[in-house]
Design a protein around this motif. Structure first.
Motif, short mmCIF file in Angstrom:
data_model
loop_
_atom_site.label_atom_id
_atom_site.label_comp_id
_atom_site.label_asym_id
_atom_site.label_seq_id
_atom_site.Cartn_x
_atom_site.Cartn_y
_atom_site.Cartn_z
N GLU A 192 -4.82 6.66 -0.80
CA GLU A 192 -6.25 6.61 0.07
C GLU A 192 -7.28 6.94 -1.26
O GLU A 192 -8.13 6.95 -1.86
CB GLU A 192 -6.62 8.20 0.20
N TYR A 193 -6.63 6.22 -2.92
CA TYR A 193 -8.04 6.84 -3.67
C TYR A 193 -8.87 5.73 -3.40
O TYR A 193 -10.15 5.48 -4.28
CB TYR A 193 -7.36 5.65 -5.24
N CYS A 194 -8.86 4.66 -2.41
CA CYS A 194 -9.65 3.80 -1.98
C CYS A 194 -10.47 4.16 -0.76
O CYS A 194 -11.96 3.73 -0.84
CB CYS A 194 -8.94 2.67 -1.57
N CYS B 210 -8.16 0.72 -6.03
CA CYS B 210 -6.72 0.67 -5.52
C CYS B 210 -6.01 0.17 -7.14
O CYS B 210 -5.74 -0.91 -7.55
CB CYS B 210 -6.63 -0.42 -4.99
N PRO B 211 -5.48 1.31 -6.89
CA PRO B 211 -3.97 0.71 -8.26
C PRO B 211 -2.81 0.23 -8.03
O PRO B 211 -2.72 -0.36 -9.37
CB PRO B 211 -3.14 2.49 -8.50
N GLN B 212 -2.37 -0.40 -6.83
CA GLN B 212 -1.02 -1.49 -6.97
C GLN B 212 -2.48 -2.60 -6.92
O GLN B 212 -2.05 -3.48 -6.55
CB GLN B 212 -1.30 -1.60 -5.09
N CYS C 144 1.51 -1.59 -0.26
CA CYS C 144 0.05 -0.04 0.31
C CYS C 144 0.94 1.10 -0.19
O CYS C 144 1.59 0.92 0.94
CB CYS C 144 -1.12 0.07 1.25
N THR C 145 0.19 2.02 -0.69
CA THR C 145 1.53 3.63 -0.56
C THR C 145 0.85 4.93 -0.02
O THR C 145 1.13 5.81 -0.52
CB THR C 145 2.16 3.90 -2.30
N ALA C 146 -0.32 4.01 0.34
CA ALA C 146 -1.45 5.54 1.56
C ALA C 146 -1.89 6.45 0.18
O ALA C 146 -1.57 7.44 0.50
CB ALA C 146 -0.11 5.56 2.38
N ILE D 53 -4.14 -4.12 -4.73
CA ILE D 53 -5.16 -4.81 -3.49
C ILE D 53 -5.77 -5.97 -3.79
O ILE D 53 -6.55 -5.27 -3.03
CB ILE D 53 -4.09 -4.10 -2.68
S1 SF4 Z 1 -5.55 2.67 -2.83
FE1 SF4 Z 1 -4.79 0.73 -2.26
S2 SF4 Z 1 -2.66 2.10 -2.59
FE2 SF4 Z 1 -4.17 3.53 -2.44
S3 SF4 Z 1 -4.29 3.65 0.14
FE3 SF4 Z 1 -6.03 2.56 -0.68
S4 SF4 Z 1 -4.85 0.50 -0.40
FE4 SF4 Z 1 -3.36 1.56 -0.49
#
Ligand code: SF4
Ligand code: SF4
Length: 419
Positions: A344-346, A401-403, A340-342, A405
């Protein structure tokens, strides 16, 4: 050094070899109307290293200030203007005159903040970057409406750098249907955009497709020491380099993860350079790549800004020996955590789960093994955030989530481990 250590170090050197491979990199020339070098109007004291943009005469600081994580007074939209103004003034004094905002940051308040604070400086003394929020577009008319609204919010007549935000395969297809690129090229021809690029979150195959599809002045990718291999940052960097597209780097600290590492890993770094922090090593890793034009860093405290200025004025590329030291230190720290890169898109989560906060606490637990602290931090979440146990597995966060996850799956794991 035993045999296992030797093999590990040899493999690391092979992994980092491309750092040296592109030292002779020279991007092709470009001519863009209105593209002029901008220097801060307040220069004082040590100056942040600068990189040239191709052979245009334009230079940018090696680090820009990301306006996604500004100081707040609590809520995300409640930006602390006084603290932000001080950080921006410090950046301008150090020649760090590149500011990166976006439609979505701080629930729309980041662009307004950029406009209110930066308009106090001469327009020819700073670079401003913002982004077309491709995932918010419903119709072709939205593109023009949002672009004009951004100019108004930022109190500018043009953007120095403008990006199509967070492209992936789906958003690229959608943007093509809405002729976003064509609209932005027209704005560039009209002088409302100086340099046009895109930020990116998907596989390197998709990056290759987008990079080859159009003419781009630059591209913003996620790159840091841990993601070099794990997230295929290396492949992404190489695609851009081969195509002559300068790279702007986001997440050089992997959402802060590389600033706070295990004590035994930090001890290895401190032995080599006693005064340098883990964050400075991570920035030097990124800045040592020759096709990196600039890296972005969010600085919520003036101390972060001071530390970054120290790392970058002057900038010292990593030596071969330091690369090995870094491999040893960060290799020890690369445990199985949530990537997670924090960003906050989620958020927001319908069950108010503080997703990035939960992951940050969990990641720290995984690297320190301190279960008592993990349980304490999870029971003391503030700002109305709920913990992993509150996740109702609705899946609303997954697409955002762009990653990529698997958030609800992780929440179930974390809730189990909390017992
Ligand atoms: S969108 Fe994904 S990477 Fe970004 S804060 Fe949420 S869990 Fe973390
Ligand atoms: S799956 Fe869980 S964490 Fe994700 S939005 Fe739904 S409740 Fe929130």
């Amino acid at each position: 050094m035993d045999r296992r250590d030797f093999i590990k170090k040899a493999a690391t050197l092979a992994l980092l070899a491309p750092l040296a491979k592109f030292e002779a990199f020279a991007a092709p020339a470009t001519t863009v109307p209105g593209l002029v070098d901008k220097q801060s109007s307040l220069r004082e004291g040590p100056q942040v290293a600068r990189r040239p943009y191709k052979d245009t005469g334009l230079t940018v600081p090696l680090m820009g200030m990301g306006m996604m994580r500004l100081p707040t007074r609590g809520g995300k939209a409640d930006i602390d203007y006084e603290a932000t103004e001080k950080i921006i003034a410090r950046a301008m004094r150090a020649g760090m005159n590149y500011f990166d905002t976006a439609w979505f940051y701080h629930d729309g308040q980041s662009e307004i903040c950029a406009g209110k604070i930066l308009s106090k400086y001469p327009r020819d003394s700073y670079y401003l970057a913002s982004k077309m929020p491709c995932r918010a577009l419903r119709t072709e008319a939205d593109v023009e409406r949002i672009f004009n609204e951004q100019l108004r919010k930022c109190k500018v007549e043009y953007f120095d750098f403008y990006l199509m935000h967070a492209l992936n395969a789906r958003l690229w297809k959608r943007s093509q249907e809405l002729h976003v690129y064509e609209f932005l090229k027209k704005q560039q021809a009209a002088g409302k955009i100086r340099l046009l690029g895109f930020s990116f979150h998907d596989s390197y195959e998709v990056l290759r497709e987008i990079a080859n599809a159009k003419e781009w002045d630059f591209c913003q990718i996620q790159l840091n020491y841990l993601d070099w291999k794990a997230y295929h940052s290396k492949e992404q960097y190489e695609i851009l380099t081969r195509r002559g597209i300068p790279a702007i780097i986001m997440e050089p600290l992997k959402g802060g993860r590389l600033a706070s590492i295990r004590p035994e890993a930090e001890a290895i770094l401190r032995k080599e350079r006693p005064n340098d922090t883990p964050a400075s090593w991570a920035f030097r890793f990124v800045g040592s790549l020759p096709n990196v034009l600039l890296m972005l860093s969010g600085m919520t405290k003036i101390e972060h800004m001071e530390e970054n200025i120290k790392t970058l004025s002057p900038f010292e590329p990593l030596t071969e020996k330091e690369r090995l030291v870094m491999a040893e230190a960060f290799g020890k720290d690369a445990v199985d955590t949530v990537p997670c890169t924090a960003c906050e898109y989620c958020l927001p989560c319908p069950a108010s789960v503080g997703i990035p906060t939960v992951f940050r606490i969990y990641n720290r637990y995984k690297s320190t093994g301190d279960k008592a602290l993990f349980q304490k931090e999870m029971s003391e979440l503030d700002n109305g955030q709920h913990g992993a146990k509150s996740c109702i597995a609705c899946g609303a966060c997954l697409k955002k989530c762009p990653q990529k996850i698997q958030i609800p799956t992780w929440m179930a794991t974390i809730a189990r481990e909390q017992k």
